[in-house]
Design a protein around this motif. Structure first.
Motif, PDB file in Angstrom:
ATOM      1  N   ILE A 119       0.926  -1.157  -0.056  1.00 23.70           N
ATOM      2  CA  ILE A 119       0.038  -0.072  -0.148  1.00 23.70           C
ATOM      3  C   ILE A 119       0.967   1.195  -0.209  1.00 23.70           C
ATOM      4  O   ILE A 119       2.067   1.255   0.756  1.00 23.70           O
ATOM      5  CB  ILE A 119      -0.904   0.079   1.135  1.00 23.70           C
ATOM      6  N   SER A 166      -2.921   6.172   0.080  1.00 21.28           N
ATOM      7  CA  SER A 166      -3.649   4.919   0.383  1.00 21.28           C
ATOM      8  C   SER A 166      -4.272   4.325  -0.708  1.00 21.28           C
ATOM      9  O   SER A 166      -5.515   4.101  -0.714  1.00 21.28           O
ATOM     10  CB  SER A 166      -4.971   5.532   1.378  1.00 21.28           C
ATOM     11  N   GLU A 167      -3.561   3.881  -1.471  1.00 20.24           N
ATOM     12  CA  GLU A 167      -3.758   3.187  -2.716  1.00 20.24           C
ATOM     13  C   GLU A 167      -2.861   1.778  -2.599  1.00 20.24           C
ATOM     14  O   GLU A 167      -2.045   1.830  -2.468  1.00 20.24           O
ATOM     15  CB  GLU A 167      -3.523   3.923  -4.045  1.00 20.24           C
ATOM     16  N   GLY A 178       1.274   4.654   1.548  1.00 21.76           N
ATOM     17  CA  GLY A 178       0.773   5.333   2.695  1.00 21.76           C
ATOM     18  C   GLY A 178      -0.039   6.684   2.521  1.00 21.76           C
ATOM     19  O   GLY A 178      -0.377   7.233   3.159  1.00 21.76           O
TER      20      GLY A 178
END
Length: 200
Positions: free
Chosen positions: A164, A169-170, A166
């Motif tokens: 991910i 948030s993908e 951070g």
């Protein structure tokens, strides 16, 4: 070796690699765009991100990008969340011509260096890039593998992505971890003894 001599050698290497004429019908600036988009991640394939990476204006970058779109080397896709922004992707036509990239002569020269020398040289150039980017207030591009925003350890957990970003948030696919990102942040503070990871 004198530091100014090193700086001049780096500049000269860039000049003779870029060339002063058309190669494959493309200018050095157009080649720079294709190289960048071929190595950038999906969050960074935009005109503004390329302009930041290349140290040029958005207007200058946009003109060269329009020309590549018209020639069929790039495809533009409007953002679904922001209609004003576009994502750029290289086409199969672009992938075919990248084999004629004038940078290949430099790639072969680097490949001819002994492995140990290549590693030290790479670290030295990355360190130079990091300090120049910091001194000139330019963004430092790098890859997920050495970015503090990367979350995940490659282990599959039920209902969770393997990796991910951070910052956004993908979720990230493993093959994206080696791609350039405009949101890169070094996993360690920049210091004279700690090389940053970025590409130019």
């Amino acid at each position: 070796m004198d530091s100014r001599v090193i700086a001049e050698l780096v500049l000269h290497l860039g000049r003779i690699t870029s060339g002063d004429g058309l190669v494959g019908g493309l200018t050095p600036g157009q080649w720079a765009i294709l190289r960048y988009l071929a190595s950038a991640n999906r969050f960074s394939r935009t005109p503004s991100a390329f302009a930041a990476f290349h140290g040029t204006t958005r207007g200058t970058a946009s003109q060269a990008i329009k020309s590549l779109v018209a020639q069929g080397y790039l495809k533009q896709t409007r953002s679904r969340t922001d209609g004003r922004s576009v994502r750029l992707d290289i086409t199969n036509k672009a992938r075919a011509i990248i084999a004629k990239d004038p940078l290949e002569a430099l790639v072969q020269a680097a490949d001819a260096l002994p492995p140990g020398v290549r590693g030290h040289f790479s670290n030295g150039l990355q360190r130079l890039l990091g300090h120049v980017a910091s001194a000139t207030n330019k963004p430092l591009f790098g890859t997920c593998n050495t970015c503090r925003h990367l979350k995940g350890d490659g282990c599959c957990k039920e209902g969770l992505p393997t990796y991910i970003c951070g910052f956004l948030s993908e979720s990230l696919a493993e093959e994206e971890l080696d791609e350039l990102c405009i949101n890169f942040a070094p996993d360690k503070p920049l210091s004279p003894r700690t090389p940053s990871v970025g590409r130019a």
